[in-house]
Motif scaffolding. Sequence first.
Motif, PDB file in Angstrom:
ATOM      1  N   GLY A   9       0.827  -1.206   0.000  1.00 38.92           N
ATOM      2  CA  GLY A   9       0.000   0.000   0.000  1.00 38.92           C
ATOM      3  C   GLY A   9       0.853   1.245   0.000  1.00 38.92           C
ATOM      4  N   SER A  10       0.154   2.377  -0.027  1.00 37.04           N
ATOM      5  CA  SER A  10       0.870   3.666   0.014  1.00 37.04           C
ATOM      6  C   SER A  10       1.170   4.055   1.463  1.00 37.04           C
ATOM      7  CB  SER A  10       0.022   4.758  -0.645  1.00 37.04           C
ATOM      8  OG  SER A  10      -0.327   4.380  -1.957  1.00 37.04           O
ATOM      9  N   ALA A  37       4.753   1.254  -1.064  1.00 39.51           N
ATOM     10  CA  ALA A  37       5.024   1.524  -2.475  1.00 39.51           C
ATOM     11  C   ALA A  37       5.750   2.859  -2.648  1.00 39.51           C
ATOM     12  CB  ALA A  37       3.721   1.548  -3.256  1.00 39.51           C
ATOM     13  N   LYS A  42       2.345   8.976  -7.716  1.00 43.05           N
ATOM     14  CA  LYS A  42       1.422   9.416  -6.680  1.00 43.05           C
ATOM     15  C   LYS A  42       2.102  10.447  -5.790  1.00 43.05           C
ATOM     16  CE  LYS A  42      -2.124   7.144  -3.967  1.00 43.05           C
ATOM     17  NZ  LYS A  42      -2.680   5.856  -3.604  1.00 43.05           N
ATOM     18  N   PHE A  70       8.918  -1.108  -1.848  1.00 47.34           N
ATOM     19  CA  PHE A  70       9.130  -1.655  -3.186  1.00 47.34           C
ATOM     20  C   PHE A  70       8.836  -0.576  -4.211  1.00 47.34           C
ATOM     21  CE2 PHE A  70       4.932  -2.328  -5.221  1.00 47.34           C
ATOM     22  CZ  PHE A  70       4.091  -2.052  -4.150  1.00 47.34           C
ATOM     23  N   GLY A  72       8.279  -0.080  -8.648  1.00 48.58           N
ATOM     24  CA  GLY A  72       7.961  -0.865  -9.842  1.00 48.58           C
ATOM     25  C   GLY A  72       6.765  -1.762  -9.583  1.00 48.58           C
ATOM     26  N   LEU A  73       6.703  -2.841 -10.338  1.00 48.25           N
ATOM     27  CA  LEU A  73       5.537  -3.718 -10.261  1.00 48.25           C
ATOM     28  C   LEU A  73       5.528  -4.537  -8.975  1.00 48.25           C
ATOM     29  CD1 LEU A  73       5.242  -5.160 -13.883  1.00 48.25           C
ATOM     30  CD2 LEU A  73       3.739  -3.484 -12.774  1.00 48.25           C
ATOM     31  N   LEU A  74       4.342  -4.622  -8.393  1.00 52.64           N
ATOM     32  CA  LEU A  74       4.182  -5.418  -7.176  1.00 52.64           C
ATOM     33  C   LEU A  74       4.555  -6.886  -7.421  1.00 52.64           C
ATOM     34  CD1 LEU A  74       3.173  -5.795  -4.260  1.00 52.64           C
ATOM     35  CD2 LEU A  74       0.862  -6.037  -5.192  1.00 52.64           C
ATOM     36  N   ARG A  88      -5.058  -7.672   0.735  1.00 52.21           N
ATOM     37  CA  ARG A  88      -5.648  -6.352   0.542  1.00 52.21           C
ATOM     38  C   ARG A  88      -6.944  -6.254   1.344  1.00 52.21           C
ATOM     39  NH1 ARG A  88      -3.312  -1.934  -1.407  1.00 52.21           N
ATOM     40  NH2 ARG A  88      -5.123  -1.264  -2.595  1.00 52.21           N
ATOM     41  N   TYR A  98     -11.659  -1.125  -8.352  1.00 50.66           N
ATOM     42  CA  TYR A  98     -10.212  -0.912  -8.427  1.00 50.66           C
ATOM     43  C   TYR A  98      -9.454  -2.156  -7.972  1.00 50.66           C
ATOM     44  CZ  TYR A  98      -5.715   1.118  -6.894  1.00 50.66           C
ATOM     45  OH  TYR A  98      -4.395   1.383  -6.674  1.00 50.66           O
ATOM     46  N   MET A 105      -5.304  -8.034 -12.988  1.00 48.17           N
ATOM     47  CA  MET A 105      -4.122  -7.668 -13.765  1.00 48.17           C
ATOM     48  C   MET A 105      -2.881  -8.337 -13.175  1.00 48.17           C
ATOM     49  SD  MET A 105      -3.423  -6.206 -16.454  1.00 48.17           S
ATOM     50  CE  MET A 105      -4.653  -5.015 -16.959  1.00 48.17           C
ATOM     51  N   ASN A 106      -2.803  -8.347 -11.858  1.00 49.50           N
ATOM     52  CA  ASN A 106      -1.667  -9.024 -11.219  1.00 49.50           C
ATOM     53  C   ASN A 106      -1.688 -10.520 -11.533  1.00 49.50           C
ATOM     54  OD1 ASN A 106      -0.393  -6.797 -10.098  1.00 49.50           O
ATOM     55  ND2 ASN A 106      -1.592  -6.887  -8.209  1.00 49.50           N
TER      56      ASN A 106
HETATM   57  O1  PNS Z   1      -2.670   2.007  -0.612  1.00 42.09           O
HETATM   58  P1  PNS Z   1      -2.944   1.992  -2.085  1.00 42.09           P
HETATM   59  O2  PNS Z   1      -2.533   3.320  -2.708  1.00 42.09           O
HETATM   60  O3  PNS Z   1      -4.346   1.609  -2.412  1.00 42.09           O
HETATM   61  O4  PNS Z   1      -1.979   0.847  -2.704  1.00 42.09           O
HETATM   62  C1  PNS Z   1      -1.952   0.620  -4.102  1.00 42.09           C
HETATM   63  C2  PNS Z   1      -0.737  -0.248  -4.489  1.00 42.09           C
HETATM   64  C3  PNS Z   1       0.554   0.392  -4.028  1.00 42.09           C
HETATM   65  C4  PNS Z   1      -0.869  -1.617  -3.857  1.00 42.09           C
HETATM   66  C5  PNS Z   1      -0.755  -0.399  -6.045  1.00 42.09           C
HETATM   67  O5  PNS Z   1      -0.807   0.858  -6.637  1.00 42.09           O
HETATM   68  C6  PNS Z   1       0.468  -1.155  -6.574  1.00 42.09           C
HETATM   69  O6  PNS Z   1       0.554  -2.344  -6.453  1.00 42.09           O
HETATM   70  N1  PNS Z   1       1.424  -0.406  -7.162  1.00 42.09           N
HETATM   71  C7  PNS Z   1       2.641  -0.965  -7.696  1.00 42.09           C
HETATM   72  C8  PNS Z   1       2.669  -0.878  -9.221  1.00 42.09           C
HETATM   73  C9  PNS Z   1       1.973  -2.056  -9.839  1.00 42.09           C
HETATM   74  O7  PNS Z   1       2.292  -3.200  -9.608  1.00 42.09           O
HETATM   75  N2  PNS Z   1       0.944  -1.728 -10.657  1.00 42.09           N
HETATM   76  C10 PNS Z   1       0.140  -2.716 -11.318  1.00 42.09           C
HETATM   77  C11 PNS Z   1      -0.970  -3.227 -10.424  1.00 42.09           C
HETATM   78  S1  PNS Z   1      -2.191  -3.921 -11.421  1.00 42.09           S
END
Ligand code: PNS
Length: 162
Positions: A9-10, A37, A42, A70, A72-74, A88, A98, A105-106
């Motif tokens: 998360g943020s 993140a 953001k 982290f 980049g991509l989760l 989550r 969302y 997507m993940n």
């Molecule tokens: O607390 P948040 O802002 O709801 O967290 C969102 C977060 C950080 C989990 C999401 O934006 C994320 O995973 N960002 C990393 C970039 C990424 O992997 N993007 C593709 C996700 S489909």
Amino acid sequence: MTTRAVYPGSFDPVTNGHLDMIERGLNVFDHLIVAVAVNADKRCLFTVEERLDLIRRSLGDRPNVAVDTFSGLLIEYMRKRQVRVVLRGLRAISDFEYELQMALMNRRLAPEVETFFMMAGESYSYLSARIVKEIASMGGEVQGLVPPAALEALRRKFGGTR
Ligand code: PNS
């Protein structure tokens, strides 16, 4: 077998809703990694170091929780840490779209990674870091919504909430 999950998360800043998720997440998983993140897109109120520090101070000493960052991509982070579950929280129906988009997507990017959702505690279902910041920035009371370390940090940023 140790079950592990990443709670990403943020955390800008950590709220009591996040802490509740961590607490309840530990009823399900043996070990959690709270992953902050570093998101260039953001605009965050707190720096990554501040966000990490607030989480660490709010959690206290817990051997079964690690706090990390982290960028980049989760899913790349998940692969690097060799963890297969993303944790989550869902508060209201408005979160669903969302979260569904992100989870699917993940999954497309990394089919081995599963997203595990938990409903937010009912007292936190209306709570978000965004709303906390908005209230604090206008001098409103956010005590009870965020842990003491975050309350103090918000007061410092905004020159004192009541
Ligand atoms: O607390 P948040 O802002 O709801 O967290 C969102 C977060 C950080 C989990 C999401 O934006 C994320 O995973 N960002 C990393 C970039 C990424 O992997 N993007 C593709 C996700 S489909």
